[in-house]
Design an enzyme around this catalytic site. Structure first.
Site, PDB file in Angstrom:
ATOM      1  N   LYS A  43       0.805  -1.385  -0.389  1.00 24.37           N
ATOM      2  CA  LYS A  43      -0.262  -0.172  -0.055  1.00 24.37           C
ATOM      3  C   LYS A  43       0.709   0.569   0.513  1.00 24.37           C
ATOM      4  O   LYS A  43       0.487   2.035  -0.300  1.00 24.37           O
ATOM      5  CB  LYS A  43      -0.861   0.081   1.229  1.00 24.37           C
ATOM      6  CG  LYS A  43      -1.778  -1.419   1.434  1.00 24.37           C
ATOM      7  CD  LYS A  43      -3.292  -1.099   2.074  1.00 24.37           C
ATOM      8  CE  LYS A  43      -2.190  -1.059   4.004  1.00 24.37           C
ATOM      9  NZ  LYS A  43      -1.801  -2.038   4.134  1.00 24.37           N
TER      10      LYS A  43
ATOM     11  N   ARG B 196      -9.201   1.032   9.579  1.00 22.86           N
ATOM     12  CA  ARG B 196      -8.365  -0.583   9.818  1.00 22.86           C
ATOM     13  C   ARG B 196     -10.100  -0.662  10.910  1.00 22.86           C
ATOM     14  O   ARG B 196      -9.723  -2.093  10.586  1.00 22.86           O
ATOM     15  CB  ARG B 196      -7.765  -0.474  10.327  1.00 22.86           C
ATOM     16  CG  ARG B 196      -6.626  -0.616   9.748  1.00 22.86           C
ATOM     17  CD  ARG B 196      -5.182  -0.824  10.372  1.00 22.86           C
ATOM     18  NE  ARG B 196      -3.652  -1.632  10.624  1.00 22.86           N
ATOM     19  CZ  ARG B 196      -2.754  -0.547   9.746  1.00 22.86           C
ATOM     20  NH1 ARG B 196      -2.922   0.068   9.678  1.00 22.86           N
ATOM     21  NH2 ARG B 196      -1.300  -1.654   9.492  1.00 22.86           N
TER      22      ARG B 196
ATOM     23  N   ARG C   8      11.886  -7.679   3.495  1.00 21.85           N
ATOM     24  CA  ARG C   8      11.374  -6.402   4.602  1.00 21.85           C
ATOM     25  C   ARG C   8      12.993  -5.427   5.990  1.00 21.85           C
ATOM     26  O   ARG C   8      13.685  -5.111   5.945  1.00 21.85           O
ATOM     27  CB  ARG C   8      10.395  -5.857   4.790  1.00 21.85           C
ATOM     28  CG  ARG C   8      10.374  -3.872   4.674  1.00 21.85           C
ATOM     29  CD  ARG C   8       8.734  -4.143   4.477  1.00 21.85           C
ATOM     30  NE  ARG C   8       7.885  -3.463   5.530  1.00 21.85           N
ATOM     31  CZ  ARG C   8       6.691  -3.244   5.453  1.00 21.85           C
ATOM     32  NH1 ARG C   8       6.348  -2.632   4.188  1.00 21.85           N
ATOM     33  NH2 ARG C   8       5.687  -3.325   6.774  1.00 21.85           N
TER      34      ARG C   8
ATOM     35  N   ARG D  50      11.385  -1.517  10.696  1.00 24.48           N
ATOM     36  CA  ARG D  50      10.552  -1.086  11.768  1.00 24.48           C
ATOM     37  C   ARG D  50      10.721  -2.303  12.743  1.00 24.48           C
ATOM     38  O   ARG D  50      10.386  -3.709  12.575  1.00 24.48           O
ATOM     39  CB  ARG D  50       9.179  -0.878  10.765  1.00 24.48           C
ATOM     40  CG  ARG D  50       8.718   0.222  10.489  1.00 24.48           C
ATOM     41  CD  ARG D  50       7.569  -0.412   9.220  1.00 24.48           C
ATOM     42  NE  ARG D  50       6.551  -0.845   9.426  1.00 24.48           N
ATOM     43  CZ  ARG D  50       5.244  -0.919   9.141  1.00 24.48           C
ATOM     44  NH1 ARG D  50       5.084  -0.622   8.015  1.00 24.48           N
ATOM     45  NH2 ARG D  50       4.666  -1.219   9.949  1.00 24.48           N
TER      46      ARG D  50
ATOM     47  N   ARG E 186      -0.419  -9.021  13.356  1.00 29.78           N
ATOM     48  CA  ARG E 186      -1.321  -8.180  12.505  1.00 29.78           C
ATOM     49  C   ARG E 186      -1.794  -9.022  11.506  1.00 29.78           C
ATOM     50  O   ARG E 186      -3.135  -8.338  10.989  1.00 29.78           O
ATOM     51  CB  ARG E 186       0.080  -7.466  11.165  1.00 29.78           C
ATOM     52  CG  ARG E 186       0.775  -6.464  12.853  1.00 29.78           C
ATOM     53  CD  ARG E 186       2.300  -5.925  12.529  1.00 29.78           C
ATOM     54  NE  ARG E 186       2.206  -5.072  10.719  1.00 29.78           N
ATOM     55  CZ  ARG E 186       3.557  -5.230  10.145  1.00 29.78           C
ATOM     56  NH1 ARG E 186       4.482  -5.595  10.466  1.00 29.78           N
ATOM     57  NH2 ARG E 186       3.418  -4.508   9.255  1.00 29.78           N
TER      58      ARG E 186
HETATM   59  P1  AMP Z   1       1.606   0.034   8.921  1.00 28.10           P
HETATM   60  O1  AMP Z   1       2.247   0.590   9.226  1.00 28.10           O
HETATM   61  O2  AMP Z   1      -0.465   0.673   8.767  1.00 28.10           O
HETATM   62  O3  AMP Z   1       1.394  -1.297   9.086  1.00 28.10           O
HETATM   63  O4  AMP Z   1       0.662   0.345  10.570  1.00 28.10           O
HETATM   64  C1  AMP Z   1       1.657   0.032  12.324  1.00 28.10           C
HETATM   65  C2  AMP Z   1       0.685   0.031  13.199  1.00 28.10           C
HETATM   66  O5  AMP Z   1      -0.014   1.151  12.956  1.00 28.10           O
HETATM   67  C3  AMP Z   1      -0.388  -1.265  13.017  1.00 28.10           C
HETATM   68  O6  AMP Z   1      -0.272  -2.893  12.792  1.00 28.10           O
HETATM   69  C4  AMP Z   1      -1.095  -0.448  13.886  1.00 28.10           C
HETATM   70  O7  AMP Z   1      -0.755  -0.798  15.785  1.00 28.10           O
HETATM   71  C5  AMP Z   1      -0.506   1.246  14.224  1.00 28.10           C
HETATM   72  N1  AMP Z   1      -1.558   2.036  13.443  1.00 28.10           N
HETATM   73  C6  AMP Z   1      -1.542   2.246  11.689  1.00 28.10           C
HETATM   74  N2  AMP Z   1      -2.932   2.799  11.378  1.00 28.10           N
HETATM   75  C7  AMP Z   1      -3.660   2.242  12.188  1.00 28.10           C
HETATM   76  C8  AMP Z   1      -5.234   2.466  12.183  1.00 28.10           C
HETATM   77  N3  AMP Z   1      -6.114   3.144  11.272  1.00 28.10           N
HETATM   78  N4  AMP Z   1      -5.672   2.246  13.695  1.00 28.10           N
HETATM   79  C9  AMP Z   1      -5.645   1.181  14.303  1.00 28.10           C
HETATM   80  N5  AMP Z   1      -3.986   1.418  14.536  1.00 28.10           N
HETATM   81  C10 AMP Z   1      -3.312   1.742  13.326  1.00 28.10           C
END
Ligand code: AMP
Length: 192
Positions: free
Chosen positions: A13, A88, A127, A137, A148
């Site tokens: 994404k 989400r 990654r 990360r 996740r």
């Molecule tokens: P991402 O970079 O989108 O994979 O997000 C990394 C982490 O940030 C996720 O595993 C969640 O812990 C938190 N996070 C990101 N976006 C959201 C969201 N819209 N709602 C809740 N937690 C989020």
């Protein structure tokens, strides 16, 4: 154009949102990036979010809804925005609908990037192996990734029927090569 990119962690994404931003000027709004910035800066939100993120769980809806509500109003979003990693949960999707209708802003399309779970695990391992080149990360490890992916299936996948019912859901093959995925996205959005 205002878009959502929807797909499991590791679906690409962020990569695709970055390309759309570069080509069309729609601004990439990644809640994950914003939360990681808050963690790095040691803000209140960052302190609340860090442990939850490290476990691969979701931070509370009110936190991310508040972040997005504020960000969408910024002048750089005039050509449009791409929500990457938000919403989400169904509650976040409903809050977004509410927020956009109050602002008189339309959501044009939701693009689902389909990828199977085995491929995701391989991508995240790749990654993580880039240590030192891109900054790994804390949540890019096989244990947290499994969590996740599970959270994606249980809490985020229900958004697919939610947006399908609204008639704005489009799907692309997230397992194709990066250029091919970009081409498919531009195609389903009528951008080429
Ligand atoms: P991402 O970079 O989108 O994979 O997000 C990394 C982490 O940030 C996720 O595993 C969640 O812990 C938190 N996070 C990101 N976006 C959201 C969201 N819209 N709602 C809740 N937690 C989020």
């Amino acid at each position: 154009m205002n878009l959502i990119l929807l797909g499991p962690p590791g679906a690409g994404k962020g990569t695709q949102a970055g390309r759309l931003q570069e080509t069309f000027g729609f601004i990439q709004l990644s809640t994950g990036d914003m939360l990681r910035a808050a963690v790095a800066a040691g803000t209140e939100i960052g302190k609340r979010a860090k442990a939850v993120m490290d476990r691969g769980e979701l931070v509370p809806d009110d936190v991310v809804v508040g972040i997005i509500a504020e960000r969408i109003d910024a002048p750089d979003c005039v050509l449009g925005f791409i929500l990457d990693g938000f919403p989400r949960t169904t509650a976040q999707a409903e809050a977004l609908d509410d927020m956009l209708s109050k602002k008189g802003v339309q959501l044009h399309a939701v693009v689902e990037m389909t990828v199977d779970d085995g491929v995701l695990l391989d991508r995240i391992k790749g990654r993580a192996a880039q240590a030192g080149t891109k900054g790994v990360r804390a949540d890019d490890n096989p244990e947290t990734l499994a969590k996740r992916i599970e959270v994606y299936h249980s809490q985020t996948a229900p958004l697919l029927p939610y947006y399908r019912k609204k008639g704005i859901l489009k799907a692309v093959d997230g397992m194709a090569g990066i250029d091919e995925v970009t081409a498919q996205i531009e195609d389903v959005l009528g951008l080429k």
